[in-house]
Design a protein around this motif. Structure first.
Motif, mmCIF file in Angstrom:
data_model
loop_
_atom_site.group_PDB
_atom_site.id
_atom_site.type_symbol
_atom_site.label_atom_id
_atom_site.label_comp_id
_atom_site.label_asym_id
_atom_site.label_seq_id
_atom_site.Cartn_x
_atom_site.Cartn_y
_atom_site.Cartn_z
ATOM 1 N N CYS A 46 16.325 -4.802 -7.710
ATOM 2 C CA CYS A 46 17.271 -5.903 -7.698
ATOM 3 C C CYS A 46 16.066 -7.187 -6.871
ATOM 4 N N LEU A 47 15.215 -6.559 -5.995
ATOM 5 C CA LEU A 47 14.683 -7.568 -5.129
ATOM 6 C C LEU A 47 13.663 -8.296 -5.967
ATOM 7 N N ASP A 48 13.386 -7.966 -7.225
ATOM 8 C CA ASP A 48 12.632 -9.159 -7.876
ATOM 9 C C ASP A 48 13.547 -10.257 -8.282
ATOM 10 N N ILE A 49 14.856 -10.162 -8.452
ATOM 11 C CA ILE A 49 15.747 -11.357 -8.346
ATOM 12 C C ILE A 49 15.838 -11.942 -7.076
ATOM 13 N N MET A 50 16.167 -11.421 -5.994
ATOM 14 C CA MET A 50 16.269 -11.913 -4.786
ATOM 15 C C MET A 50 14.836 -12.832 -4.380
ATOM 16 N N LEU A 51 13.561 -12.232 -4.712
ATOM 17 C CA LEU A 51 12.514 -12.868 -4.243
ATOM 18 C C LEU A 51 11.940 -13.755 -5.551
ATOM 19 N N GLY A 52 12.675 -13.794 -6.543
ATOM 20 C CA GLY A 52 12.505 -14.912 -7.672
ATOM 21 C C GLY A 52 11.318 -14.617 -8.413
ATOM 22 N N VAL A 53 10.944 -13.181 -8.662
ATOM 23 C CA VAL A 53 9.959 -13.012 -9.880
ATOM 24 C C VAL A 53 10.351 -12.347 -10.851
ATOM 25 N N GLU A 55 11.379 -13.053 -13.783
ATOM 26 C CA GLU A 55 11.138 -13.554 -15.127
ATOM 27 C C GLU A 55 9.555 -13.303 -15.394
ATOM 28 N N ARG A 56 8.803 -13.029 -14.257
ATOM 29 C CA ARG A 56 7.445 -12.680 -14.608
ATOM 30 C C ARG A 56 6.964 -11.340 -14.483
ATOM 31 N N GLU A 70 -3.600 -0.918 -12.857
ATOM 32 C CA GLU A 70 -3.922 -1.284 -11.601
ATOM 33 C C GLU A 70 -3.096 -1.716 -10.500
ATOM 34 N N PRO A 71 -2.775 -1.762 -9.439
ATOM 35 C CA PRO A 71 -1.970 -2.190 -8.586
ATOM 36 C C PRO A 71 -1.916 -3.509 -8.585
ATOM 37 N N ILE A 72 -2.870 -4.270 -8.616
ATOM 38 C CA ILE A 72 -3.101 -5.958 -8.679
ATOM 39 C C ILE A 72 -1.946 -6.301 -9.889
ATOM 40 N N LYS A 73 -1.834 -5.634 -10.804
ATOM 41 C CA LYS A 73 -1.164 -5.958 -12.131
ATOM 42 C C LYS A 73 0.372 -6.019 -12.075
ATOM 43 N N ALA A 74 0.683 -5.232 -10.932
ATOM 44 C CA ALA A 74 2.153 -4.852 -10.608
ATOM 45 C C ALA A 74 2.566 -5.538 -9.240
ATOM 46 N N ILE A 75 1.791 -6.449 -8.715
ATOM 47 C CA ILE A 75 1.918 -7.301 -7.359
ATOM 48 C C ILE A 75 2.350 -8.640 -7.991
ATOM 49 N N TYR A 76 3.396 -9.124 -7.489
ATOM 50 C CA TYR A 76 3.773 -10.653 -7.782
ATOM 51 C C TYR A 76 4.126 -11.462 -6.502
ATOM 52 N N SER A 77 3.399 -12.536 -6.449
ATOM 53 C CA SER A 77 3.817 -13.584 -5.296
ATOM 54 C C SER A 77 4.923 -14.093 -5.463
ATOM 55 N N SER A 78 6.070 -14.222 -4.441
ATOM 56 C CA SER A 78 7.135 -14.516 -4.392
ATOM 57 C C SER A 78 6.994 -16.273 -4.270
ATOM 58 N N PRO A 79 7.810 -17.114 -5.133
ATOM 59 C CA PRO A 79 7.930 -18.584 -5.021
ATOM 60 C C PRO A 79 8.734 -19.106 -3.913
ATOM 61 N N ILE A 80 9.388 -18.172 -3.178
ATOM 62 C CA ILE A 80 10.239 -18.687 -1.969
ATOM 63 C C ILE A 80 9.451 -19.184 -0.642
ATOM 64 N N MET A 86 5.592 -8.889 -3.837
ATOM 65 C CA MET A 86 6.179 -7.528 -4.061
ATOM 66 C C MET A 86 5.789 -6.762 -5.107
ATOM 67 N N MET A 87 6.060 -5.542 -5.038
ATOM 68 C CA MET A 87 5.659 -4.737 -6.178
ATOM 69 C C MET A 87 7.113 -3.943 -6.615
ATOM 70 N N PRO A 88 7.751 -4.428 -7.828
ATOM 71 C CA PRO A 88 9.156 -4.112 -8.006
ATOM 72 C C PRO A 88 9.317 -2.676 -8.491
ATOM 73 N N ALA A 89 10.518 -2.135 -8.204
ATOM 74 C CA ALA A 89 10.811 -0.757 -8.676
ATOM 75 C C ALA A 89 10.744 -0.700 -10.152
ATOM 76 N N THR A 90 10.803 0.500 -10.765
ATOM 77 C CA THR A 90 11.060 0.532 -12.131
ATOM 78 C C THR A 90 12.601 0.813 -12.534
ATOM 79 N N LEU A 91 12.806 0.102 -13.824
ATOM 80 C CA LEU A 91 14.130 0.156 -14.157
ATOM 81 C C LEU A 91 14.479 1.436 -15.047
ATOM 82 N N ARG A 92 13.555 2.476 -15.095
ATOM 83 C CA ARG A 92 14.166 3.843 -15.515
ATOM 84 C C ARG A 92 14.311 4.780 -14.411
ATOM 85 N N PRO A 93 15.711 5.396 -14.432
ATOM 86 C CA PRO A 93 16.083 6.038 -13.316
ATOM 87 C C PRO A 93 15.373 7.398 -13.352
#
Length: 245
Positions: A46-53, A55-56, A70-80, A86-93
């Protein structure tokens, strides 16, 4: 640079762990700190929605821990705000990963940030133990009710047993009616139950839910925003008087 790694955790779900993690990341970044949030709640991202990332988002932390990117590919800068990623969790439980790679990832990332905040899944298990091994501090998110308090005490003892003895309590969703708490006689009951120092009290604020659902942060025009900002300031070592109404 070596980041201070902080676990944001709780004994049960629904206490506002994700909201506080996002808020602390935001206000630490606003204080000029370089912040990375690692979301470890597999299947319940859910943090990807909270931090505005959201869609990316292409890759997530499981892709890194399973060696798919690589880690850099899973790190997203927040636009807020600047300085917040952040590095989001997987959607796979049912995602599996290497504990050794998780430890290596956290230690490697710690050289590039001032703070790394790790949101844990509720409850216990291997993931929590892995997170415990890399953290300097645990923030126990508790609501002022008997169930949350009891679960927080059990969690606190569990963290102690696994070597993470530096812990602080954040009391969240505090509701009052005519100046009196709705459930407990006073907040000292929480501290007396969990037996850890208090670092902050956050009042219940409906605007926080609305703001985070829209990918924005609650401002300091609201008491809850001020409370979260003050916790962030304390985490940087600043003395801020703890005002509890």
């Amino acid at each position: 640079m070596k980041a201070k790694i902080i676990m944001i955790t709780s004994g049960k779900g629904g206490v506002g762990k994700s909201s506080i993690c996002a808020g602390l990341g935001y206000y630490l970044a606003r204080l000029g700190k370089k912040v990375l949030i690692l979301e470890m709640d597999s299947g319940l991202r859910c943090l990807d929605i909270m931090l505005g990332v959201s869609e990316r988002t292409v890759h997530d932390i499981s892709d890194v821990l399973c060696g798919r990117c690589e880690p850099i590919k899973a790190i997203y800068s927040s636009p807020i705000t600047d300085n917040l990623s952040m590095m989001p969790a997987t959607l796979r439980p049912d995602s599996n990963y290497s504990s050794k790679l998780f430890y290596k990832l956290c230690k490697g990332l710690s050289h590039y940030y001032d703070f790394i905040l790790i949101e844990t899944p509720a409850g216990f298990g291997r993931t929590l133990i892995d997170i415990t091994r890399v953290c300097d501090l645990a923030l126990l998110i508790v609501t002022p009710d008997p169930i949350s308090m009891r679960d927080a005490k059990i969690l606190s003892d569990y963290l102690d047993a696994h070597g993470l003895t530096r812990q602080r309590i954040v009391i969240n969703k505090v509701k009052t009616t005519r100046g009196r708490l709705e459930v407990l006689p006073h907040l000292d009951v929480v501290i007396d139950t969990v037996l850890e120092p208090l670092i902050g009290v956050i009042p219940y604020e409906p605007e926080m839910v609305r703001a985070l659902a829209q990918g924005r942060m609650i401002s300091t025009r609201y008491t809850a925003g001020v409370a979260i900002q003050n916790i962030a300031r304390r985490l940087t070592g600043e003395f801020v008087e703890l005002a509890v109404e």
